[in-house]
Design an enzyme around this catalytic site. Structure first.
Site, PDB file in Angstrom:
ATOM      1  N   ASP A   1       0.839  -1.202   0.000  1.00 16.05           N
ATOM      2  CA  ASP A   1       0.000   0.000   0.000  1.00 16.05           C
ATOM      3  C   ASP A   1       0.875   1.253   0.000  1.00 16.05           C
ATOM      4  OD1 ASP A   1      -2.326   1.471  -0.066  1.00 16.05           O
ATOM      5  OD2 ASP A   1      -2.688   1.357   2.096  1.00 16.05           O
TER       6      ASP A   1
ATOM      7  N   HIS B   1      -3.324   0.725  11.660  1.00 15.26           N
ATOM      8  CA  HIS B   1      -2.762  -0.581  11.326  1.00 15.26           C
ATOM      9  C   HIS B   1      -1.249  -0.518  11.134  1.00 15.26           C
ATOM     10  CE1 HIS B   1      -4.001   1.425   7.531  1.00 15.26           C
ATOM     11  NE2 HIS B   1      -2.751   1.115   7.194  1.00 15.26           N
TER      12      HIS B   1
ATOM     13  N   LEU C   1      -3.011  12.261  11.128  1.00 18.56           N
ATOM     14  CA  LEU C   1      -3.580  11.017  11.642  1.00 18.56           C
ATOM     15  C   LEU C   1      -4.263  10.300  10.485  1.00 18.56           C
ATOM     16  CD1 LEU C   1      -5.145  12.278  14.996  1.00 18.56           C
ATOM     17  CD2 LEU C   1      -2.804  11.493  14.551  1.00 18.56           C
ATOM     18  N   ASP C   2      -3.599   9.295   9.958  1.00 19.86           N
ATOM     19  CA  ASP C   2      -4.116   8.588   8.792  1.00 19.86           C
ATOM     20  C   ASP C   2      -5.117   7.515   9.212  1.00 19.86           C
ATOM     21  OD1 ASP C   2      -3.925   7.619   5.891  1.00 19.86           O
ATOM     22  OD2 ASP C   2      -3.387   5.816   7.031  1.00 19.86           O
TER      23      ASP C   2
ATOM     24  N   GLU D   1      -7.235  13.175   8.855  1.00 21.98           N
ATOM     25  CA  GLU D   1      -7.734  12.773   7.544  1.00 21.98           C
ATOM     26  C   GLU D   1      -8.981  11.929   7.727  1.00 21.98           C
ATOM     27  OE1 GLU D   1      -7.147   9.639   4.017  1.00 21.98           O
ATOM     28  OE2 GLU D   1      -6.897   9.286   6.144  1.00 21.98           O
TER      29      GLU D   1
ATOM     30  N   HIS E   1      -3.165  11.693  -3.034  1.00 21.11           N
ATOM     31  CA  HIS E   1      -2.716  10.369  -3.465  1.00 21.11           C
ATOM     32  C   HIS E   1      -3.841   9.353  -3.474  1.00 21.11           C
ATOM     33  CE1 HIS E   1      -2.768  10.428   0.850  1.00 21.11           C
ATOM     34  NE2 HIS E   1      -2.683   9.116   0.900  1.00 21.11           N
ATOM     35  N   ASP E   2      -4.971   9.673  -2.867  1.00 23.52           N
ATOM     36  CA  ASP E   2      -6.071   8.723  -2.732  1.00 23.52           C
ATOM     37  C   ASP E   2      -7.172   8.904  -3.770  1.00 23.52           C
ATOM     38  OD1 ASP E   2      -5.272   7.064  -0.699  1.00 23.52           O
ATOM     39  OD2 ASP E   2      -6.106   8.289   0.888  1.00 23.52           O
TER      40      ASP E   2
ATOM     41  N   GLN F   1     -14.795   7.467  -4.293  1.00 23.53           N
ATOM     42  CA  GLN F   1     -13.868   8.429  -4.873  1.00 23.53           C
ATOM     43  C   GLN F   1     -13.657   8.105  -6.344  1.00 23.53           C
ATOM     44  OE1 GLN F   1     -10.358   7.820  -2.490  1.00 23.53           O
ATOM     45  NE2 GLN F   1      -9.587   6.191  -3.804  1.00 23.53           N
TER      46      GLN F   1
ATOM     47  N   ARG G   1      -5.745   3.489  -7.695  1.00 24.25           N
ATOM     48  CA  ARG G   1      -5.183   4.780  -7.298  1.00 24.25           C
ATOM     49  C   ARG G   1      -3.859   5.087  -7.979  1.00 24.25           C
ATOM     50  NH1 ARG G   1      -5.637   4.245  -0.896  1.00 24.25           N
ATOM     51  NH2 ARG G   1      -4.952   2.148  -1.472  1.00 24.25           N
TER      52      ARG G   1
END
Length: 485
Positions: free
Chosen positions: A47, A85, A189-190, A230, A287-288, A340, A394
Site C-alpha cells: 500500500d 494498522h 492522523l491517517d 484525515e 494520493h487517494d 472516490q 489509485r
C-alpha cells in the site's frame, strides 16, 4: 504555516529525500511546507508505504532522518502517523504470532473476539463500513497452532491495532518520538476514522472515534507537533472534528468544484463557503483520488449534493477519461457508487488548462492552508500504464516522474499557472487580512481578501469557465488571457 504546501512521495518526485530537497530549494521554493507521504520501511510495500514494517525508520533507499531534518530547516514538514494498522510483516505482529501471550505485543492487535466476545450476528458484522469489497477480517495461525481472525480494514497485510490497549499506545508513542526527533512539525492522523470498532454501529467516525481523536491529538501536541486529521466522510464529520484538532481537510471542495463546473451553478459552493471549517487544508487532489463521498449524503442525512448529483459527477468523469475512471474506481462493500474517483483532477477536467486553473484559483483563495499534490502541480494526466501493471486503481494518480519529465512540466502552461498562484498566495499581504465572498450571478462568485490598503480579488464564472484576479501591486491575471484596453 500561512503559505502553500506540497503533497508528494519522495521517490516519485525527486527520487529520494535529497532530490526532493533540491527541487524544493530550487524551482519549487515558494512552497512553505511539504507533506512527505510514507517514507518508512518499506516505502514501496503493498500500500505504497501505508503498511509500515518499521514506522520509526526512514527507508535507507530514500535517505535518512538527517535528510528529513534538512528538509525541515526552512519549511514545515508533515508526516503520517498511521493509527489504524501496521504491516503483517512488522516485528511486533510477527513476534505476537510466534509467541502469543508471551509477546510484549500481546493485545496490540485487534482480533475478532475482542470486538465480539460473545460472537457477532450477521447484521452486526455487515454493518461495519469498509472502503473495500468484502469483510474486514483475515485468518492468521499463531505459533501454537491457534487460528485467529485479525481485523484488516484495508488489506489482508495491514493488521489493525487495538487502540484501546496499552501496548498499542506504547507503539504510537514510540512512532511520535521518532517523528518529532526527525524534524516533523505536523502529524497527519491517517485512517483515524476506522480506528475504533463499536458493535451496533458502522464504526466509522462514531462518538467513540471522536474520543480517540481527542486523546491521540493530545499525545501529538504533547510531543510539540500540530495535528492534521484525515477523514473521508459526510461533511458534518469534518465540522465535528475540526474543533478537536489543529487542521482538517476540506475534501468537499473538490467534488463541489466538479459539480459547479459540470452544471454551471455556484449555489452549492456558496453554501459550503458559508459553513466550512476555516482551519482546513484545502485540496483538489491527493494520493487517494478525488473523494466524492465527502459532499454526498449519508443514509437519510442530506449532503451538500444528492445521490443523483454524485452519480452525474462520476458520469462526467468517465466521459472525460474515456471510461477509464470507471475501471479504476472501486465500489466499497454494500455501496452502489465508488466513494472516490481514481483519476487525476486534470484528467477529470478533460485536460482543459483554463478550467483547471480556475479550480486552483478558487482553492487558493479560500481560508485555510492550500495544498497541491505533486501530480496536480505538474499537470499530470492518468497513468494508465502504471494502473495496467499494478491493477491498483489509485496508481493512475501516482506517476513516477523522471527529472526530464519534471523539467518539461515546468515549462507547461499548467505548472507555470499553478506556481503563479502559489507565489501569489504565499507572498501577497492581503492574505493575512480578512476574507469575504459574494454570489454575483447563478454561475459567478467573487472571493476577496483585504488587509489595510492591500487587496486580492478573484472573480470566477463557472458557466463560461473564466476567471480574473486583481491584486494590489500586481498586473491582473485572467483565464482565458485577455488584452487589457
Amino acid at each position: 504555516m500561512t503559505g502553500v504546501s506540497l503533497l508528494t512521495y519522495a521517490d516519485r518526485f525527486g527520487g529520494g529525500m535529497a532530490g526532493l530537497r533540491q527541487l524544493l530549494d530550487g524551482p519549487f521554493r515558494h512552497f512553505a511546507g511539504v507533506h512527505i507521504l510514507p517514507f518508512f520501511v518499506p516505502y514501496d510495500g503493498a500500500d505504497t508505504g501505508f503498511d509500515p514494517v518499521d514506522h520509526t525508520a526512514v527507508d535507507p533507499r530514500l535517505g535518512s532522518w538527517d535528510d528529513v531534518r534538512r528538509l525541515a530547516g526552512n519549511r514545515e514538514v508533515t508526516a503520517d502517523l498511521i493509527v489504524n494498522h501496521v504491516s503483517a510483516s512488522s516485528a511486533e505482529f510477527t513476534d505476537w504470532l510466534a509467541r502469543g501471550e508471551q509477546s510484549p505485543y500481546d493485545g496490540m492487535f485487534l482480533t475478532y473476539d475482542r470486538v465480539f466476545p460473545d460472537g457477532g450476528r450477521e447484521a452486526e458484522i455487515t454493518a461495519f463500513y469498509r472502503p473495500r469489497p468484502g469483510l474486514p477480517f483475515t485468518p492468521y495461525r499463531g505459533g501454537d497452532g491457534r487460528r485467529r481472525l485479525v481485523w484488516t480494514t484495508f488489506m489482508p497485510t495491514q493488521v489493525d491495532l487495538d487502540v484501546s490497549h496499552p501496548a498499542a499506545w506504547d507503539y504510537l508513542r514510540g512512532v511520535l518520538t521518532a517523528l518529532r526527533d526527525g524534524g516533523v512539525t505536523t502529524v497527519r492522523l491517517d485512517a483515524v476514522g476506522y480506528a475504533v470498532k463499536t458493535p451496533g454501529s458502522d464504526s466509522f467516525m462514531t462518538e467513540h472515534t471522536l474520543a480517540f481523536v481527542r486523546d491521540v491529538a493530545d499525545l501529538v501536541r504533547q510531543s510539540g507537533m500540530r495535528v492534521l486529521v484525515e477523514v473521508h466522510a459526510h461533511y458534518s464529520q469534518q465540522l465535528a472534528i475540526a474543533p478537536l484538532v489543529d487542521l482538517v481537510y476540506d475534501f468537499a471542495l473538490a467534488p463541489l468544484m466538479l459539480h459547479s463546473l459540470g452544471t454551471g451553478t455556484v449555489d452549492r459552493l456558496a453554501h459550503w463557503f458559508d459553513i466550512r471549517p476555516v482551519n482546513a487544508v484545502t485540496v483538489l487532489d491527493t494520493h487517494d483520488g478525488i473523494g466524492i463521498i465527502d459532499a454526498g449524503p449519508a443514509g437519510e442525512t442530506a449532503g451538500l449534493i444528492d445521490h443523483s448529483e454524485m452519480a452525474a459527477i462520476f458520469d462526467r468523469a468517465a466521459e472525460a477519461t474515456s471510461g477509464h475512471s470507471q475501471l479504476a474506481s472501486v465500489i466499497p462493500a454494500w455501496m452502489s457508487l465508488p466513494h472516490q474517483i481514481n483519476a487525476t483532477y486534470f484528467s477529470v477536467l478533460g485536460g482543459e488548462v483554463d478550467t483547471y486553473l480556475l479550480a486552483r484559483a478558487v482553492q487558493f483563495f479560500l481560508p485555510g492552508e492550500p495544498q497541491v499534490y505533486y501530480v496536480g502541480l505538474l499537470g499530470g494526466l492518468d497513468d494508465t500504464e502504471l494502473f495496467a501493471r499494478t491493477g491498483q486503481g489509485r496508481d493512475v494518480n501516482r506517476h513516477f516522474y523522471t527529472a526530464g519529465e519534471i523539467e518539461t512540466a515546468m515549462a507547461s502552461e499548467v505548472t507555470r499557472g499553478v506556481l503563479e498562484l502559489v507565489r501569489l498566495r504565499s507572498a501577497h499581504p492581503a492574505f493575512a487580512g480578512e476574507f469575504a465572498f459574494r454570489v454575483l450571478t447563478g454561475s459567478a462568485l467573487e472571493l476577496s481578501w483585504r488587509n489595510g490598503a492591500d487587496s486580492a480579488v478573484l472573480a470566477v464564472d463557472v458557466a463560461s469557465r473564466t476567471f480574473r484576479i486583481d491584486a494590489t501591486g500586481m498586473p491582473p491575471m485572467s483565464r482565458p488571457a485577455r488584452t487589457e484596453s
